[in-house]
Design an enzyme around this catalytic site. Structure first.
Site, mmCIF file in Angstrom:
data_model
loop_
_atom_site.group_PDB
_atom_site.id
_atom_site.type_symbol
_atom_site.label_atom_id
_atom_site.label_comp_id
_atom_site.label_asym_id
_atom_site.label_seq_id
_atom_site.Cartn_x
_atom_site.Cartn_y
_atom_site.Cartn_z
ATOM 1 N N CYS A 30 0.832 -1.207 0.000
ATOM 2 C CA CYS A 30 0.000 0.000 0.000
ATOM 3 C C CYS A 30 0.869 1.260 0.000
ATOM 4 O O CYS A 30 1.526 1.568 0.995
ATOM 5 C CB CYS A 30 -0.924 -0.027 1.215
ATOM 6 S SG CYS A 30 -1.850 1.482 1.485
ATOM 7 N N CYS A 33 -0.173 3.947 2.529
ATOM 8 C CA CYS A 33 0.225 3.538 3.890
ATOM 9 C C CYS A 33 1.626 4.041 4.205
ATOM 10 O O CYS A 33 1.888 4.537 5.302
ATOM 11 C CB CYS A 33 0.169 2.019 4.037
ATOM 12 S SG CYS A 33 -1.475 1.298 3.820
#
Length: 128
Positions: A30, A33
């Site tokens: 991700c 993230c």
């Protein structure tokens, strides 16, 4: 440093925590993230011991991902006394997240100031 939590340690570290916990559900693939990670560390530094920050790898902890009905990553849950107080998901970037974290920080700073008052409340009740 952020404490990494798994299904095995989630109850103890999050649900039974004496202080509110900001849970960051993330995954290694991700990109967002990784982008928000420094912002979360800054948030943790500003809040000190008032709020605990933990991360959960959503891919490796599928039961938690299902239990909390993750729709996107990252998803942030502020859990206090075992209950979700705030849910942050689908934010568009650092600025969105920064504003949301600031609101959380302000609400908990105000709450802790309220707790610094007297521990007992005199209701004016008297015994004969």
């Amino acid at each position: 440093m952020v404490l990494s939590v798994s299904e095995r340690t989630f109850t103890q570290e999050v649900l039974e925590s004496p202080i509110p916990v900001l849970v960051n559900f993330e995954a290694p693939w991700c990109g967002l993230c990784r982008i928000i990670h420094p912002l979360l560390l800054q948030f943790k530094a500003q809040c000190g011991e008032q709020i605990k920050l933990v991360s959960v790898n959503a891919d490796q902890n599928f039961k938690l991902s299902t239990t909390y009905r993750l729709k996107s990553l990252p998803t942030l849950l502020l859990i206090e006394n075992g209950a979700i107080q705030h849910r942050l998901e689908s934010f568009r970037g650092r600025d969105d997240l920064s504003l949301a974290l600031e609101e959380i920080k302000i609400s908990y700073n105000n709450r802790s100031k309220a707790y610094n008052g007297p521990k007992t409340l005199d209701l004016g009740c008297r015994t004969a």
